[in-house]
Design a protein around this motif. Sequence first.
Motif, PDB file in Angstrom:
ATOM      1  N   GLU A   1       2.424   7.944   1.313  1.00  0.00           N
ATOM      2  CA  GLU A   1       2.324   6.701   2.095  1.00  0.00           C
ATOM      3  C   GLU A   1       3.377   5.685   1.673  1.00  0.00           C
ATOM      4  O   GLU A   1       3.655   5.534   0.477  1.00  0.00           O
ATOM      5  CB  GLU A   1       0.929   6.083   1.885  1.00  0.00           C
TER       6      GLU A   1
ATOM      7  N   GLU B   1       0.810   7.044   6.587  1.00  0.00           N
ATOM      8  CA  GLU B   1       0.243   7.799   5.461  1.00  0.00           C
ATOM      9  C   GLU B   1      -0.308   9.161   5.865  1.00  0.00           C
ATOM     10  O   GLU B   1      -1.523   9.350   5.957  1.00  0.00           O
ATOM     11  CB  GLU B   1      -0.818   6.979   4.735  1.00  0.00           C
TER      12      GLU B   1
ATOM     13  N   ASP C   1       0.867  -1.183   0.000  1.00  0.00           N
ATOM     14  CA  ASP C   1       0.000   0.000   0.000  1.00  0.00           C
ATOM     15  C   ASP C   1       0.901   1.230   0.000  1.00  0.00           C
ATOM     16  O   ASP C   1       1.763   1.365   0.881  1.00  0.00           O
ATOM     17  CB  ASP C   1      -0.883  -0.038   1.260  1.00  0.00           C
TER      18      ASP C   1
ATOM     19  N   ALA D   1       1.464   0.673   7.377  1.00  0.00           N
ATOM     20  CA  ALA D   1       1.428   1.760   6.395  1.00  0.00           C
ATOM     21  C   ALA D   1       1.328   3.071   7.167  1.00  0.00           C
ATOM     22  O   ALA D   1       0.430   3.243   7.993  1.00  0.00           O
ATOM     23  CB  ALA D   1       0.239   1.604   5.464  1.00  0.00           C
TER      24      ALA D   1
ATOM     25  N   HIS E   1      -2.223   2.119   9.079  1.00  0.00           N
ATOM     26  CA  HIS E   1      -2.736   0.809   9.517  1.00  0.00           C
ATOM     27  C   HIS E   1      -1.690  -0.270   9.325  1.00  0.00           C
ATOM     28  O   HIS E   1      -0.751  -0.108   8.546  1.00  0.00           O
ATOM     29  CB  HIS E   1      -3.978   0.478   8.687  1.00  0.00           C
TER      30      HIS E   1
HETATM   31 MG    MG Z   1      -3.152   2.835   3.386  1.00  0.00          MG
END
Ligand code: MG
Length: 248
Positions: free
Chosen positions: A232, A201, A105, A199, A168
Amino acid sequence: MVVLKTARELDKLRDAGRLSAMALQVGGEAVKPGVTTAEIDSKIHKFILSQGAKPSFLGYGGFPGSACISVNDEVIHGIPGSRVIQEGDIVSIDVGAYYNGYHGDNAFTFTAGAVAPEVQRLLDATRESLRRGIAAAIPGNRVGDIGWAVQSYVESLGYGVVKEYVGHGVGANLHEDPEVPNYGRPGHGVRLVPGMVIAIEPMITMGSPAVRVLDNDWTVVTRDHSPAAHFENTIAITENGPVILTQA
Ligand code: MG
């Protein structure tokens, strides 16, 4: 519950992260005045499939695109469509690839042509806040140290931190525990230990951090229509410090 990853799982997360980073590059190269966000999304979609991976976001909660593409005052969750990118726009692309059972991500705010100097400063500050957040992601620190690193930096420059949406954990699921807010108190929150993959971000606004969701039930925009930036990376916490998994 925070799921710690084995070395083997980290290898798989690195593969998914690399494809996610490459997909983000493909999207960034497509950002130009005159293209639609749907055209950018299509290039990302084709790239991810060409690698034998799946777009993590496509169909997630019913999301209709392979990437979230958010323009100017759109913070996150922009739906790809007929909107035409204009000279001076900023275009946040958020994309993940699902490969071999694991997700990556990552996000980056790109520029279309020349942008106003104050907008460029917002982008630079948001990117730097991500760097500072990552630097705080070391064993023994806590989630609040990451949030504080982001928040204290951007707020000192007069920018706003969006609080309703957070980073997250990442793994076999796109969104895992713990939540990783872009604000916090040093020394508070979940303790960071090797094997955690998260992650980080930051979503940072030039004006007020207040946001609302458009009638499409997805796109998050600033209430004051000031521009917003979003950067991110997915990172692994290791004994040797943070390792960025979303690297092309
Ligand atoms: Mg994310």
